[in-house]
Design an enzyme around this catalytic site. Structure first.
Site, PDB file in Angstrom:
ATOM      1  N   GLU A  72      87.853 180.777  25.632  1.00 57.37           N
ATOM      2  CA  GLU A  72      86.569 180.595  24.941  1.00 57.37           C
ATOM      3  C   GLU A  72      85.660 181.810  25.148  1.00 57.37           C
ATOM      4  O   GLU A  72      85.031 182.282  24.214  1.00 57.37           O
ATOM      5  CB  GLU A  72      85.883 179.331  25.483  1.00 57.37           C
ATOM      6  CG  GLU A  72      84.470 179.157  24.948  1.00 57.37           C
ATOM      7  CD  GLU A  72      83.858 177.802  25.292  1.00 57.37           C
ATOM      8  OE1 GLU A  72      84.407 177.087  26.147  1.00 57.37           O
ATOM      9  OE2 GLU A  72      82.832 177.464  24.685  1.00 57.37           O
ATOM     10  N   ASN A 129      74.110 182.034  30.640  1.00 59.01           N
ATOM     11  CA  ASN A 129      74.105 183.387  31.234  1.00 59.01           C
ATOM     12  C   ASN A 129      74.118 183.323  32.759  1.00 59.01           C
ATOM     13  O   ASN A 129      74.780 184.121  33.419  1.00 59.01           O
ATOM     14  CB  ASN A 129      72.854 184.156  30.772  1.00 59.01           C
ATOM     15  CG  ASN A 129      73.015 184.697  29.367  1.00 59.01           C
ATOM     16  OD1 ASN A 129      73.984 184.381  28.677  1.00 59.01           O
ATOM     17  ND2 ASN A 129      72.067 185.512  28.930  1.00 59.01           N
ATOM     18  N   SER A 188      80.679 171.166  19.170  1.00 52.10           N
ATOM     19  CA  SER A 188      80.548 171.979  17.954  1.00 52.10           C
ATOM     20  C   SER A 188      81.523 171.516  16.884  1.00 52.10           C
ATOM     21  O   SER A 188      82.720 171.335  17.155  1.00 52.10           O
ATOM     22  CB  SER A 188      80.833 173.448  18.260  1.00 52.10           C
ATOM     23  OG  SER A 188      79.885 173.938  19.146  1.00 52.10           O
ATOM     24  N   GLN A 192      86.244 170.923  20.925  1.00 53.08           N
ATOM     25  CA  GLN A 192      86.359 170.962  22.388  1.00 53.08           C
ATOM     26  C   GLN A 192      85.382 169.944  22.985  1.00 53.08           C
ATOM     27  O   GLN A 192      84.177 170.086  22.845  1.00 53.08           O
ATOM     28  CB  GLN A 192      85.996 172.371  22.863  1.00 53.08           C
ATOM     29  CG  GLN A 192      86.049 172.566  24.350  1.00 53.08           C
ATOM     30  CD  GLN A 192      85.111 173.684  24.780  1.00 53.08           C
ATOM     31  OE1 GLN A 192      84.022 173.833  24.245  1.00 53.08           O
ATOM     32  NE2 GLN A 192      85.542 174.469  25.753  1.00 53.08           N
ATOM     33  N   SER A 202      81.465 168.995  27.470  1.00 51.00           N
ATOM     34  CA  SER A 202      80.107 168.723  27.966  1.00 51.00           C
ATOM     35  C   SER A 202      79.690 167.278  27.751  1.00 51.00           C
ATOM     36  O   SER A 202      80.061 166.646  26.750  1.00 51.00           O
ATOM     37  CB  SER A 202      79.096 169.616  27.260  1.00 51.00           C
ATOM     38  OG  SER A 202      79.451 170.954  27.409  1.00 51.00           O
TER      39      SER A 202
END
Ligand SMILES: Cc1cc2nc3c(=O)[nH]c(=O)nc-3n(C[C@H](O)[C@H](O)[C@H](O)COP(=O)(O)OP(=O)(O)OC[C@H]3O[C@@H](n4cnc5c(N)ncnc54)[C@H](O)[C@@H]3O)c2cc1C
Length: 400
Positions: free
Chosen positions: A239, A365, A156, A121, A124
């Site tokens: 995700e 978060n 990743s 993916q 970012s």
């Protein structure tokens, strides 16, 4: 089986897992782990257990959420070597199912399900993480096709992948959310450079990825041109469920049952504080696993989780932090310094050092709390003065 009856789905899954799940060695060299993972994924597919609810015409099982849930329940007793495919199976594949053309699904889903082609993916960037709509990687028209230039980061597994779902800017004259498009990129194409990044676990779970004049055909667009934000939201929804809902692996050193075993081994099971913390961990782990089972069933039945995926993602990260605190309480010095010959000691240290990434990867978060506040609790939206301004006039990343 008796009376010539077919065995139940649960029996088939149970028998198959008992006969086919390989022993995995967390210390095995990476190429060996990749080989084991690919072999296992192919076997899973041949047995009809890869993409259980995905359309049968593209290699999926064509079954219902109930069968998927049975598989999850039976598989929870094992440590399946499927981590390599988490992004393929949990994010890119479901997005292809939702948004792909018939030709794209027929081309990409079968090898993805068999584990022959692995996906990553590519969202970012150095200047765009939480605010991913500020990304600067450009996709410019080139006849019928496109040319990509830019840089991604924290990708990743990219060093082991064959295809990526790339979010790029196709129209800088539109406001930041409107000028984006999602593309399918061949990670082996000329102009793609992947550089692994090592984190504090000592491993290299993610990468920098550079695109220098990478050419893509017209049919590389996933969804609509200019519809990249909607495509990204679709993938991010998958995700969050996939990350939040990942089953505590049997051998995960931070899973409740393994922390109980550790406390027993270190003679800490009679400590009232340890017992209280373990009980609270058990309750949190169980509550999250039931919540996740429910989200998965709803998603598999065609009702996407929406913002509730953020609850799963946030709770998953908080559970890991809690488990890490309990591990520290039990292990004390053993969590910081261990016998170099002890695989278990190293696995615990790696797991503890990986915990901080759980509250960053897949949206931090704070961002999950923003989403929950805005879309579930109905709190006022975060102010966004840049929402309607053409992207090229914004001061973001290296621009402006
Ligand atoms: C292990 C790991 C794997 C990853 N894998 C991938 C991958 O495969 N593909 C991919 O595209 N990306 C991946 N990422 C990147 C991840 O999505 C980003 O790191 C994440 O979205 C945060 O972006 P950032 O690092 O740029 O931090 P920033 O966005 O710069 O945030 C910095 C801090 O500011 C806070 N913050 C920012 N905006 C707000 C706001 N509006 N309100 C409140 N607080 C805010 C954040 O919570 C954070 O604490 C991965 C990251 C990790 C750690």
């Amino acid at each position: 089986m008796t009376n010539g009856e077919e065995p139940s789905f649960r029996t088939r899954v149970r028998d198959w897992l008992a006969a086919n799940v390989p022993e995995t060695d967390p210390q095995a060299p990476v190429p060996e782990m990749l080989k084991t993972a690919k072999r296992f994924q192919a076997a899973l597919h041949d047995a009809g257990f890869a993409g259980i609810t995905w359309p049968a015409e593209y290699g999926g099982g064509g079954l219902t959420a109930a069968e998927q849930q049975i598989f999850h329940e039976e598989a929870a007793a094992y440590d399946l070597p499927t981590g390599l495919f988490m992004i393929s199976m949990g994010m890119c594949g479901p997005t292809l199912v939702d948004l792909g053309t018939h030709e794209q699904k027929a081309r990409y889903l079968p090898p993805l399900l068999r584990g022959e082609e692995v996906w990553c993916q590519l969202f970012s960037e150095p200047g765009a993480g939480s605010d991913v709509a500020s990304l600067q990687t450009r996709a410019e028209r080139d006849g019928e096709g496109w040319v990509i230039n830019g840089q991604k980061v924290w990708t990743s597994g990219a060093q082991h992948t064959d295809y990526g779902a790339l979010l790029a800017r196709t129209d800088p004259d539109q406001p930041k959310h409107k000028g984006l498009t999602m593309f399918i990129v061949d990670m082996h194409a000329p102009g793609v450079t992947v550089r692994p990044l090592r984190d504090m676990t000592g491993r290299a779970p993610f990468n920098e990825v550079y695109f220098d004049g990478v050419r893509l055909p017209a049919d590389a667009v996933l969804g609509a041109v200019g519809g990249g934000w909607a495509a990204a939201v679709t993938m991010l929804g998958h995700e969050r469920v996939s990350i939040g809902g990942s089953v505590r692996r049997r051998y995960d050193p931070l899973a409740y049952r393994n922390l109980v075993a550790l406390a027993r081994e270190l003679g800490r099971l009679d400590d009232p504080l340890v017992r209280a913390e373990l009980a609270a961990l058990y309750a949190a782990e169980r509550a999250l696993s039931l919540f996740n089972a429910r989200l998965r069933q709803e998603a598999d039945a065609g009702s996407p989780p929406g913002a509730r995926g953020s609850v799963a993602k946030l709770s998953g990260a908080e559970l890991l932090w809690r488990a890490t605190r309990v591990a520290g309480l039990i292990a004390g010095m053993h969590a910081a310094a261990w016998d170099p010959a002890s695989t278990a000691g190293e696995e615990l240290a790696v797991a503890i050092n990986a915990t901080p990434s759980s509250s960053i990867a897949g949206g931090t978060n704070q961002i999950q709390r923003n989403i929950i506040g805005d879309r579930i609790l109905g709190l006022p939206r975060e102010p966004a003065a840049d929402r309607d301004i053409p992207f090229r006039h914004l001061r973001v990343g290296t621009q402006g």
